[in-house]
Design a protein around this motif. Structure first.
Motif, PDB file in Angstrom:
ATOM      1  N   THR A   1       0.814  -1.224   0.000  1.00  0.00           N
ATOM      2  CA  THR A   1       0.000   0.000   0.000  1.00  0.00           C
ATOM      3  C   THR A   1       0.843   1.268   0.000  1.00  0.00           C
ATOM      4  O   THR A   1       0.303   2.365   0.041  1.00  0.00           O
ATOM      5  CB  THR A   1      -0.927   0.022   1.234  1.00  0.00           C
ATOM      6  OG1 THR A   1      -0.121  -0.035   2.420  1.00  0.00           O
ATOM      7  CG2 THR A   1      -1.883  -1.155   1.220  1.00  0.00           C
ATOM      8  N   ASN A   2       2.180   1.090  -0.015  1.00  0.00           N
ATOM      9  CA  ASN A   2       3.100   2.225  -0.010  1.00  0.00           C
ATOM     10  C   ASN A   2       2.849   3.142   1.193  1.00  0.00           C
ATOM     11  O   ASN A   2       2.783   4.364   1.074  1.00  0.00           O
ATOM     12  CB  ASN A   2       2.960   3.024  -1.318  1.00  0.00           C
ATOM     13  CG  ASN A   2       4.083   4.044  -1.481  1.00  0.00           C
ATOM     14  OD1 ASN A   2       5.180   3.851  -0.970  1.00  0.00           O
ATOM     15  ND2 ASN A   2       3.794   5.147  -2.171  1.00  0.00           N
ATOM     16  N   ARG A   3       2.703   2.514   2.373  1.00  0.00           N
ATOM     17  CA  ARG A   3       2.438   3.273   3.587  1.00  0.00           C
ATOM     18  C   ARG A   3       3.500   2.996   4.640  1.00  0.00           C
ATOM     19  O   ARG A   3       3.973   1.872   4.800  1.00  0.00           O
ATOM     20  CB  ARG A   3       1.065   2.915   4.164  1.00  0.00           C
ATOM     21  CG  ARG A   3      -0.112   3.321   3.290  1.00  0.00           C
ATOM     22  CD  ARG A   3      -1.421   3.157   4.029  1.00  0.00           C
ATOM     23  NE  ARG A   3      -1.666   1.773   4.404  1.00  0.00           N
ATOM     24  CZ  ARG A   3      -2.711   1.374   5.144  1.00  0.00           C
ATOM     25  NH1 ARG A   3      -3.581   2.267   5.589  1.00  0.00           N
ATOM     26  NH2 ARG A   3      -2.891   0.101   5.425  1.00  0.00           N
ATOM     27  N   ASN A   4       3.843   4.031   5.397  1.00  0.00           N
ATOM     28  CA  ASN A   4       4.711   3.871   6.554  1.00  0.00           C
ATOM     29  C   ASN A   4       3.850   3.718   7.790  1.00  0.00           C
ATOM     30  O   ASN A   4       2.692   4.170   7.825  1.00  0.00           O
ATOM     31  CB  ASN A   4       5.621   5.079   6.715  1.00  0.00           C
ATOM     32  CG  ASN A   4       6.635   5.195   5.593  1.00  0.00           C
ATOM     33  OD1 ASN A   4       6.326   5.712   4.522  1.00  0.00           O
ATOM     34  ND2 ASN A   4       7.832   4.710   5.839  1.00  0.00           N
ATOM     35  N   TYR A   5       4.401   3.104   8.813  1.00  0.00           N
ATOM     36  CA  TYR A   5       3.620   2.945  10.037  1.00  0.00           C
ATOM     37  C   TYR A   5       4.520   2.800  11.264  1.00  0.00           C
ATOM     38  O   TYR A   5       5.717   2.504  11.154  1.00  0.00           O
ATOM     39  CB  TYR A   5       2.680   1.739   9.942  1.00  0.00           C
ATOM     40  CG  TYR A   5       3.363   0.417   9.652  1.00  0.00           C
ATOM     41  CD1 TYR A   5       3.936  -0.335  10.677  1.00  0.00           C
ATOM     42  CD2 TYR A   5       3.411  -0.095   8.357  1.00  0.00           C
ATOM     43  CE1 TYR A   5       4.551  -1.553  10.413  1.00  0.00           C
ATOM     44  CE2 TYR A   5       4.015  -1.307   8.083  1.00  0.00           C
ATOM     45  CZ  TYR A   5       4.584  -2.027   9.117  1.00  0.00           C
ATOM     46  OH  TYR A   5       5.204  -3.231   8.864  1.00  0.00           O
ATOM     47  N   LEU A   6       3.922   3.048  12.412  1.00  0.00           N
ATOM     48  CA  LEU A   6       4.549   2.778  13.703  1.00  0.00           C
ATOM     49  C   LEU A   6       3.887   1.549  14.293  1.00  0.00           C
ATOM     50  O   LEU A   6       2.671   1.379  14.182  1.00  0.00           O
ATOM     51  CB  LEU A   6       4.357   3.961  14.662  1.00  0.00           C
ATOM     52  CG  LEU A   6       4.975   5.299  14.276  1.00  0.00           C
ATOM     53  CD1 LEU A   6       4.630   6.338  15.339  1.00  0.00           C
ATOM     54  CD2 LEU A   6       6.485   5.186  14.141  1.00  0.00           C
ATOM     55  N   ILE A   7       4.675   0.691  14.929  1.00  0.00           N
ATOM     56  CA  ILE A   7       4.143  -0.478  15.632  1.00  0.00           C
ATOM     57  C   ILE A   7       4.213  -0.193  17.125  1.00  0.00           C
ATOM     58  O   ILE A   7       5.277   0.150  17.652  1.00  0.00           O
ATOM     59  CB  ILE A   7       4.956  -1.747  15.317  1.00  0.00           C
ATOM     60  CG1 ILE A   7       4.949  -2.020  13.816  1.00  0.00           C
ATOM     61  CG2 ILE A   7       4.393  -2.938  16.079  1.00  0.00           C
ATOM     62  CD1 ILE A   7       5.893  -3.136  13.414  1.00  0.00           C
ATOM     63  N   LEU A   8       3.091  -0.299  17.801  1.00  0.00           N
ATOM     64  CA  LEU A   8       3.020  -0.068  19.248  1.00  0.00           C
ATOM     65  C   LEU A   8       2.694  -1.376  19.942  1.00  0.00           C
ATOM     66  O   LEU A   8       1.728  -2.053  19.586  1.00  0.00           O
ATOM     67  CB  LEU A   8       1.955   0.979  19.571  1.00  0.00           C
ATOM     68  CG  LEU A   8       2.013   2.308  18.806  1.00  0.00           C
ATOM     69  CD1 LEU A   8       0.891   3.232  19.266  1.00  0.00           C
ATOM     70  CD2 LEU A   8       3.366   2.979  18.976  1.00  0.00           C
ATOM     71  N   ARG A   9       3.505  -1.715  20.929  1.00  0.00           N
ATOM     72  CA  ARG A   9       3.268  -2.947  21.694  1.00  0.00           C
ATOM     73  C   ARG A   9       3.307  -2.601  23.172  1.00  0.00           C
ATOM     74  O   ARG A   9       4.234  -1.932  23.648  1.00  0.00           O
ATOM     75  CB  ARG A   9       4.325  -4.006  21.372  1.00  0.00           C
ATOM     76  CG  ARG A   9       4.287  -4.488  19.935  1.00  0.00           C
ATOM     77  CD  ARG A   9       5.462  -5.406  19.634  1.00  0.00           C
ATOM     78  NE  ARG A   9       5.374  -6.635  20.418  1.00  0.00           N
ATOM     79  CZ  ARG A   9       4.699  -7.722  20.025  1.00  0.00           C
ATOM     80  NH1 ARG A   9       4.044  -7.713  18.867  1.00  0.00           N
ATOM     81  NH2 ARG A   9       4.675  -8.799  20.765  1.00  0.00           N
ATOM     82  N   LYS A  10       2.295  -3.052  23.898  1.00  0.00           N
ATOM     83  CA  LYS A  10       2.231  -2.755  25.328  1.00  0.00           C
ATOM     84  C   LYS A  10       3.315  -3.515  26.090  1.00  0.00           C
ATOM     85  O   LYS A  10       3.695  -4.615  25.727  1.00  0.00           O
ATOM     86  CB  LYS A  10       0.857  -3.123  25.908  1.00  0.00           C
ATOM     87  CG  LYS A  10      -0.247  -2.168  25.476  1.00  0.00           C
ATOM     88  CD  LYS A  10      -1.369  -2.124  26.498  1.00  0.00           C
ATOM     89  CE  LYS A  10      -1.971  -3.481  26.753  1.00  0.00           C
ATOM     90  NZ  LYS A  10      -2.722  -3.954  25.581  1.00  0.00           N
ATOM     91  N   ARG A  11       3.787  -2.924  27.177  1.00  0.00           N
ATOM     92  CA  ARG A  11       4.694  -3.617  28.081  1.00  0.00           C
ATOM     93  C   ARG A  11       3.943  -4.771  28.742  1.00  0.00           C
ATOM     94  O   ARG A  11       2.703  -4.764  28.814  1.00  0.00           O
ATOM     95  CB  ARG A  11       5.221  -2.658  29.147  1.00  0.00           C
ATOM     96  CG  ARG A  11       6.083  -1.528  28.596  1.00  0.00           C
ATOM     97  CD  ARG A  11       6.591  -0.634  29.706  1.00  0.00           C
ATOM     98  NE  ARG A  11       7.378   0.467  29.157  1.00  0.00           N
ATOM     99  CZ  ARG A  11       8.667   0.377  28.878  1.00  0.00           C
ATOM    100  NH1 ARG A  11       9.320  -0.754  29.106  1.00  0.00           N
ATOM    101  NH2 ARG A  11       9.322   1.420  28.392  1.00  0.00           N
ATOM    102  N   MET A  12       4.684  -5.716  29.266  1.00  0.00           N
ATOM    103  CA  MET A  12       4.042  -6.863  29.916  1.00  0.00           C
ATOM    104  C   MET A  12       3.134  -6.427  31.052  1.00  0.00           C
ATOM    105  O   MET A  12       2.092  -7.017  31.301  1.00  0.00           O
ATOM    106  CB  MET A  12       5.115  -7.826  30.439  1.00  0.00           C
ATOM    107  CG  MET A  12       5.853  -8.573  29.338  1.00  0.00           C
ATOM    108  SD  MET A  12       7.063  -9.703  30.009  1.00  0.00           S
ATOM    109  CE  MET A  12       5.976 -10.821  30.916  1.00  0.00           C
ATOM    110  N   THR A  13       3.547  -5.373  31.764  1.00  0.00           N
ATOM    111  CA  THR A  13       2.747  -4.862  32.881  1.00  0.00           C
ATOM    112  C   THR A  13       1.967  -3.595  32.492  1.00  0.00           C
ATOM    113  O   THR A  13       1.422  -2.917  33.352  1.00  0.00           O
ATOM    114  CB  THR A  13       3.646  -4.551  34.079  1.00  0.00           C
ATOM    115  OG1 THR A  13       4.669  -3.613  33.671  1.00  0.00           O
ATOM    116  CG2 THR A  13       4.316  -5.817  34.607  1.00  0.00           C
ATOM    117  N   GLY A  14       1.958  -3.287  31.184  1.00  0.00           N
ATOM    118  CA  GLY A  14       1.318  -2.056  30.734  1.00  0.00           C
ATOM    119  C   GLY A  14      -0.200  -2.092  30.816  1.00  0.00           C
ATOM    120  O   GLY A  14      -0.822  -3.128  30.603  1.00  0.00           O
ATOM    121  N   LYS A  15      -0.770  -0.951  31.136  1.00  0.00           N
ATOM    122  CA  LYS A  15      -2.221  -0.820  31.186  1.00  0.00           C
ATOM    123  C   LYS A  15      -2.746  -0.464  29.802  1.00  0.00           C
ATOM    124  O   LYS A  15      -2.023   0.037  28.950  1.00  0.00           O
ATOM    125  CB  LYS A  15      -2.617   0.270  32.184  1.00  0.00           C
ATOM    126  CG  LYS A  15      -2.247  -0.037  33.626  1.00  0.00           C
ATOM    127  CD  LYS A  15      -2.667   1.099  34.534  1.00  0.00           C
ATOM    128  CE  LYS A  15      -2.295   0.805  35.983  1.00  0.00           C
ATOM    129  NZ  LYS A  15      -2.658   1.939  36.876  1.00  0.00           N
TER     130      LYS A  15
END
Length: 366
Positions: free
Chosen positions: A223-237
């Motif tokens: 799709t010719n798109r850039n993106y950010l990947i967000l992953r929660k911490r193990m203890t993240g809310k």
């Protein structure tokens, strides 16, 4: 994410059928008894009258154009919130004024440059209403707020807001959710040239760094798109919010006098309605000319905002009354499934994420 969704062809009608239960004395008395609150005749009459009048104002706001619809909707919301406060407290709150004052002299190119200054923390209506929804910051200490700041935080009009004001980004970041073999991940898609702006907004999301790992970047060739990947911490809310259409998003705060403040959606909508309503009522020479001769496209944004306010404010109030999290919807956002469609890039990304998780666990065990 909302616990329950009720699918309906007419959300507004169904919402008001539920709210209008509190226009009957028996139902109000039952609610007060169940919550161990005093059954004062004056309070009961205030509650009943508030819900009845709110319903009439909301209905009337649908039959008129933008010349007066914001004013009617502000009055309707004020009655609805007065009924809510009286119902939840079991006593009519002591309100002496709006708790806000509009400044029209800040208008230059856009009507949304009109400002508001919050006042009378103890007896102003908006402060009484804010405390009911758990927001008790004293905003009288933070100077002027432009209507555009309130609008920038309303996710339902995010795309229209950016288009109207030619902004790269507002104060909400739309998330795309993906089920992968390593669990749920969140992505923010954006053009490469505005990634820096995206990161600046992320820095203003309260507690983002406490609950998320360092972001990763990616590029989607298909799709010719850039993106950010967000992953929660193990203890993240879970700090992401969900719009009333089911769209996941992160809301950034606004810095005022060196402090980051994130206003609830109801507060943003109610404050913006107050500014519009004040211009309708006290400055028709400004508002009337704008409605008739707008050349900026702002009128279309305001009309969409009015629509969503009429739709969302009653839903928020009903949830507060019932201490629930239900949304009345006609459609909903759905999580993307990628588990069965993994390409070479995805494999590399999954391996990288897995290594990241292992390192995170190792750091926690030290």
């Amino acid at each position: 994410m909302p616990n329950k969704q009720i699918f309906t062809e007419n959300p507004e009608n169904d919402l008001w059928q539920e709210l209008m239960q509190f226009s009957y004395k028996a139902n109000v008395e039952r609610y007060l008894e169940e919550h161990n609150l005093v059954k004062s005749e004056d309070t009961i009459n205030t509650i009943i009258g508030s819900f009845l009048q709110a319903n009439e104002y909301f209905k009337a706001s649908k039959t008129v154009n933008l010349q007066i619809s914001p004013l009617l909707l502000y009055y309707g919301s004020t009655n609805l919130l007065l009924g809510l406060c009286s119902l939840k407290k079991g006593i009519r709150p002591e309100i002496k004024n709006h708790g806000m004052a509009t400044l029209h002299t800040t208008i230059d190119n856009y009507i949304s440059e009109a400002s508001v200054r919050f006042n009378d923390y103890n007896f102003g209506g908006i402060h009484q209403f804010a405390k009911i929804i758990g927001f008790d910051k004293d905003l009288t200490k933070y100077g002027e707020w432009k209507m555009q700041e309130f609008l920038s935080a309303i996710v339902e009009i995010d795309r229209d807001y950016k288009k109207c004001y030619e902004k790269e980004i507002g104060n909400t970041l739309l998330l795309d959710l993906y089920n992968t073999s390593t669990g749920l991940i969140e992505k923010i898609y954006a053009k490469k040239e505005i990634m820096e702006s995206i990161l600046n907004v992320l820095n203003n999301v309260e507690d983002f760094k406490k609950n998320y790992l360092d972001y990763q970047t990616g590029y989607e060739k298909e799709t010719n798109r850039n993106y950010l990947i967000l992953r929660k911490r193990m203890t993240g809310k879970n700090i992401k919010k969900i719009s009333f259409s089911g769209q996941p998003y992160l809301q950034a705060g606004i810095e005022k006098n060196g402090q980051l403040i994130t206003l609830p959606q109801l507060f943003n909508m109610y404050s913006a309605l107050f500014i519009m309503g004040s211009l309708c009522r006290y400055h028709p020479e400004i508002w009337g000319a704008f409605v008739l001769n707008d050349e900026t496209g702002e009128r279309l944004l305001f009309e969409k905002f009015i629509y969503y306010s009429r739709r969302i404010i009653p839903n928020i109030v009903l949830n507060i009354i019932n201490n629930d999290d239900i949304t009345y919807v006609t459609q909903r956002y759905s999580t993307n499934e990628t588990i069965k469609h993994v390409n070479e890039h995805d494999v590399k990304e999954l391996v990288r994420n897995e290594i990241y998780d292992i390192e995170e666990k190792r750091r926690m065990m030290k």
